[in-house]
Write a protein that holds these residues in place. Structure first.
Motif, PDB file in Angstrom:
ATOM      1  N   THR A 184       1.215  -1.591   0.008  1.00 34.15           N
ATOM      2  CA  THR A 184       0.170   0.550  -0.195  1.00 34.15           C
ATOM      3  C   THR A 184       1.273   1.403   0.237  1.00 34.15           C
ATOM      4  N   ASP A 185       0.350   2.140  -1.157  1.00 34.68           N
ATOM      5  CA  ASP A 185       1.962   3.474  -1.126  1.00 34.68           C
ATOM      6  C   ASP A 185       0.199   4.566  -0.645  1.00 34.68           C
ATOM      7  N   LYS A 186       0.708   5.645   0.580  1.00 36.08           N
ATOM      8  CA  LYS A 186       0.312   6.202   1.047  1.00 36.08           C
ATOM      9  C   LYS A 186       1.313   8.007  -0.248  1.00 36.08           C
ATOM     10  N   LEU A 187      -0.196   8.264   0.188  1.00 31.31           N
ATOM     11  CA  LEU A 187       0.228   9.583  -0.835  1.00 31.31           C
ATOM     12  C   LEU A 187      -0.643  10.737  -0.277  1.00 31.31           C
ATOM     13  N   GLN A 188      -0.155  12.737  -0.429  1.00 31.77           N
ATOM     14  CA  GLN A 188      -0.794  13.174  -0.816  1.00 31.77           C
ATOM     15  C   GLN A 188      -1.308  14.285  -2.385  1.00 31.77           C
ATOM     16  N   ALA A 189      -1.768  15.083  -2.633  1.00 29.28           N
ATOM     17  CA  ALA A 189      -1.686  15.690  -3.625  1.00 29.28           C
ATOM     18  C   ALA A 189      -3.096  16.963  -3.643  1.00 29.28           C
ATOM     19  N   LYS A 190      -1.908  17.866  -4.466  1.00 32.09           N
ATOM     20  CA  LYS A 190      -2.243  19.265  -3.784  1.00 32.09           C
ATOM     21  C   LYS A 190      -2.331  19.779  -5.358  1.00 32.09           C
ATOM     22  N   LEU A 191      -3.278  20.690  -5.819  1.00 27.75           N
ATOM     23  CA  LEU A 191      -3.099  21.741  -7.465  1.00 27.75           C
ATOM     24  C   LEU A 191      -2.293  22.385  -6.586  1.00 27.75           C
ATOM     25  N   VAL A 192      -1.144  22.864  -7.647  1.00 24.83           N
ATOM     26  CA  VAL A 192      -0.076  24.008  -8.092  1.00 24.83           C
ATOM     27  C   VAL A 192       0.179  24.722  -9.612  1.00 24.83           C
ATOM     28  N   ASN A 193      -0.605  25.365  -9.538  1.00 23.58           N
ATOM     29  CA  ASN A 193      -0.670  26.342 -11.008  1.00 23.58           C
ATOM     30  C   ASN A 193      -0.735  24.946 -11.663  1.00 23.58           C
ATOM     31  N   GLY A 194      -2.252  25.098 -11.679  1.00 21.77           N
ATOM     32  CA  GLY A 194      -2.911  24.210 -12.658  1.00 21.77           C
ATOM     33  C   GLY A 194      -2.458  22.172 -12.476  1.00 21.77           C
ATOM     34  N   LYS A 195      -1.181  22.332 -11.625  1.00 21.67           N
ATOM     35  CA  LYS A 195      -0.590  20.248 -11.912  1.00 21.67           C
ATOM     36  C   LYS A 195      -0.918  20.168 -10.593  1.00 21.67           C
ATOM     37  N   LEU A 196      -0.957  18.671 -10.827  1.00 22.64           N
ATOM     38  CA  LEU A 196      -1.355  18.214  -9.388  1.00 22.64           C
ATOM     39  C   LEU A 196       0.529  17.524  -8.781  1.00 22.64           C
ATOM     40  N   VAL A 197       0.599  18.091  -7.937  1.00 20.19           N
ATOM     41  CA  VAL A 197       1.535  17.857  -6.673  1.00 20.19           C
ATOM     42  C   VAL A 197       1.404  16.791  -5.991  1.00 20.19           C
ATOM     43  N   VAL A 198       2.457  15.176  -6.462  1.00 19.08           N
ATOM     44  CA  VAL A 198       1.618  14.369  -5.653  1.00 19.08           C
ATOM     45  C   VAL A 198       3.296  13.567  -4.756  1.00 19.08           C
ATOM     46  N   THR A 199       2.899  13.842  -3.465  1.00 21.85           N
ATOM     47  CA  THR A 199       4.094  13.189  -2.662  1.00 21.85           C
ATOM     48  C   THR A 199       3.814  11.927  -2.400  1.00 21.85           C
ATOM     49  N   GLY A 200       4.327  11.119  -1.640  1.00 21.27           N
ATOM     50  CA  GLY A 200       3.968  10.231  -0.552  1.00 21.27           C
ATOM     51  C   GLY A 200       5.070   8.800  -0.105  1.00 21.27           C
ATOM     52  N   LYS A 201       4.678   7.944   0.262  1.00 24.01           N
ATOM     53  CA  LYS A 201       5.466   6.642   0.593  1.00 24.01           C
ATOM     54  C   LYS A 201       5.277   5.854   0.256  1.00 24.01           C
ATOM     55  N   ARG A 202       6.201   5.107  -0.935  1.00 18.48           N
ATOM     56  CA  ARG A 202       5.572   3.460  -1.125  1.00 18.48           C
ATOM     57  C   ARG A 202       5.678   2.596   0.211  1.00 18.48           C
ATOM     58  N   GLY A 203       4.718   1.718  -0.053  1.00 19.18           N
ATOM     59  CA  GLY A 203       4.403   0.649   0.074  1.00 19.18           C
ATOM     60  C   GLY A 203       5.673  -0.658  -0.169  1.00 19.18           C
ATOM     61  N   GLY A 204       5.660  -1.470   0.604  1.00 12.40           N
ATOM     62  CA  GLY A 204       6.716  -2.485   0.575  1.00 12.40           C
ATOM     63  C   GLY A 204       7.921  -2.282   1.482  1.00 12.40           C
ATOM     64  N   GLY A 264      11.674  -0.975   1.885  1.00 12.98           N
ATOM     65  CA  GLY A 264      12.498   0.215   1.754  1.00 12.98           C
ATOM     66  C   GLY A 264      11.138   1.240   1.909  1.00 12.98           C
ATOM     67  N   GLY A 265      10.319   1.133   1.295  1.00 14.89           N
ATOM     68  CA  GLY A 265       9.198   2.108   1.621  1.00 14.89           C
ATOM     69  C   GLY A 265      10.013   3.624   1.799  1.00 14.89           C
ATOM     70  N   LEU A 266      10.415   4.025   0.251  1.00 18.63           N
ATOM     71  CA  LEU A 266      10.945   5.182  -0.052  1.00 18.63           C
ATOM     72  C   LEU A 266      10.030   5.971  -0.305  1.00 18.63           C
ATOM     73  N   THR A 267      10.293   7.634  -0.006  1.00 24.47           N
ATOM     74  CA  THR A 267       9.695   8.930  -0.366  1.00 24.47           C
ATOM     75  C   THR A 267       9.506   9.477  -1.549  1.00 24.47           C
ATOM     76  N   PHE A 268       8.822  10.202  -2.464  1.00 20.81           N
ATOM     77  CA  PHE A 268       8.946  10.117  -3.477  1.00 20.81           C
ATOM     78  C   PHE A 268       8.176  11.335  -3.749  1.00 20.81           C
ATOM     79  N   GLU A 269       8.160  12.277  -4.377  1.00 13.30           N
ATOM     80  CA  GLU A 269       6.952  13.651  -4.660  1.00 13.30           C
ATOM     81  C   GLU A 269       7.739  13.513  -6.742  1.00 13.30           C
ATOM     82  N   HIS A 270       6.018  13.460  -7.500  1.00  6.41           N
ATOM     83  CA  HIS A 270       6.232  14.295  -8.807  1.00  6.41           C
ATOM     84  C   HIS A 270       4.963  14.526  -9.298  1.00  6.41           C
ATOM     85  N   THR A 271       4.683  15.197 -10.375  1.00  2.94           N
ATOM     86  CA  THR A 271       4.138  16.498 -11.040  1.00  2.94           C
ATOM     87  C   THR A 271       2.767  15.399 -11.751  1.00  2.94           C
TER      88      THR A 271
END
Length: 295
Positions: free
Chosen positions: A94-114, A116-123
């Motif tokens: 299970t990945d846990k994520l948050q997404a918020k609009l910034v200037n019309g784009k969706l900034v997605v941040t979160g932490k991968r499950g499994g 390692g559980g690495l954190t990430f961010e992408h648009t």
């Protein structure tokens, strides 16, 4: 200069114009994709504060399809989980994520499950091509997006009426195992319809796409029920669809015989037949592994 190019240019301008102003669910709902690099595609279904939908990477690869569940508020945007599943529908991670609009784009941040559980961010972006134009009216979100061009109907000699439908065999009494897989529908080439249906524990969920590289041509598949020989589910239209009202669910009633799913898919305002078509399948989910739509 094509209709698609013009629509895409104005669509990008409309998204940027949203800025940091108050953004209700109509700015978030529907399909989003990353604009390069590792692909991530989100299809959000928003009902009040409740969020569902599906996530995938290369979405014609059914092994990447996973359900989304979470919440929405104008203040916090989207807070959600992606529950990755094994092919039998049991939990994988299970990945846990948050997404918020910034200037019309969706900034997605979160932490991968499994492990390692690495954190990430992408648009993620709304696809600037918009929905595929056709010879009928379509609606599109978010608010302020340009209208989808209505293409002229081609003139020509009247076609003869289609041959009457002949059922190839008695309808099969159904279980979830008869339904799971990928069903191929109408259209050819890039525009062909894929119906990807998977298990989530004791339930079913899925995605309809066609073309499968543009989230504006996607619809989450929800609310599956099976009774005897009849399958029912909804194709959830959130940010695009024919007609003048969004969002809406196109309700499907279907039967299966041999390798054919015969369906009637109707908008809630339709009293007569809806989209009546035959899908062919099912192709096993694992057989679609590696399907990639390339530029």
């Amino acid at each position: 200069m094509t209709f698609r190019w013009i629509a895409g240019a104005f669509l990008a301008m409309a998204f940027l114009a949203t800025g940091a102003s108050a953004q209700n669910a109509d700015y978030y709902r529907g399909g989003w994709r990353t604009d390069g690099g590792e692909p991530h595609v989100y299809q959000f279904v928003i009902k009040g504060s409740e969020v569902s939908g599906v996530y995938c990477t290369h979405c014609a690869d059914g092994t990447t399809l996973a359900p989304i569940e979470g919440t929405f508020s104008e203040a916090d945007g989207l807070t959600f989980k992606i529950r990755h599943l094994k092919l039998d529908g049991s939990p994988a991670s299970t990945d846990k994520l948050q997404a918020k609009l910034v200037n019309g784009k969706l900034v997605v941040t979160g932490k991968r499950g499994g492990a390692g559980g690495l954190t990430f961010e992408h648009t993620a972006i709304k696809d600037p091509r918009g929905p595929t134009p056709g010879p009928y009216q379509q609606s599109i979100l978010p608010p302020g997006a340009p209208p989808v061009p209505i293409l002229p109907r081609t003139a020509g000699p009247a076609a003869p009426p289609p041959a009457p439908y002949v059922q190839p065999a008695p309808w099969r009494r159904l279980s979830a195992d008869d339904v799971v897989g990928v069903w191929l529908g109408f259209g050819v080439g890039m525009e062909k319809q894929y119906f990807v249906i998977r298990k989530d524990g004791d339930h079913l969920f899925g995605l309809a796409c066609g073309r499968c590289d543009n989230p504006y041509t996607f619809g989450a598949l929800e609310n599956f029920t099976i009774s005897g020989d009849t399958l029912e589910f909804d194709i959830v239209h959130q940010d695009w669809g024919d007609g003048t009202v969004l969002p809406f669910n196109r309700h499907v009633k279907a039967n299966i015989t041999m390798n054919e799913m015969r369906m009637d898919a109707r908008r809630p305002d339709q009293s007569g037949p809806g989209i009546v078509a035959s899908l062919v399948g099912p192709i096993s989910i694992e057989a679609t592994a590696g399907n990639v739509v390339r530029d």
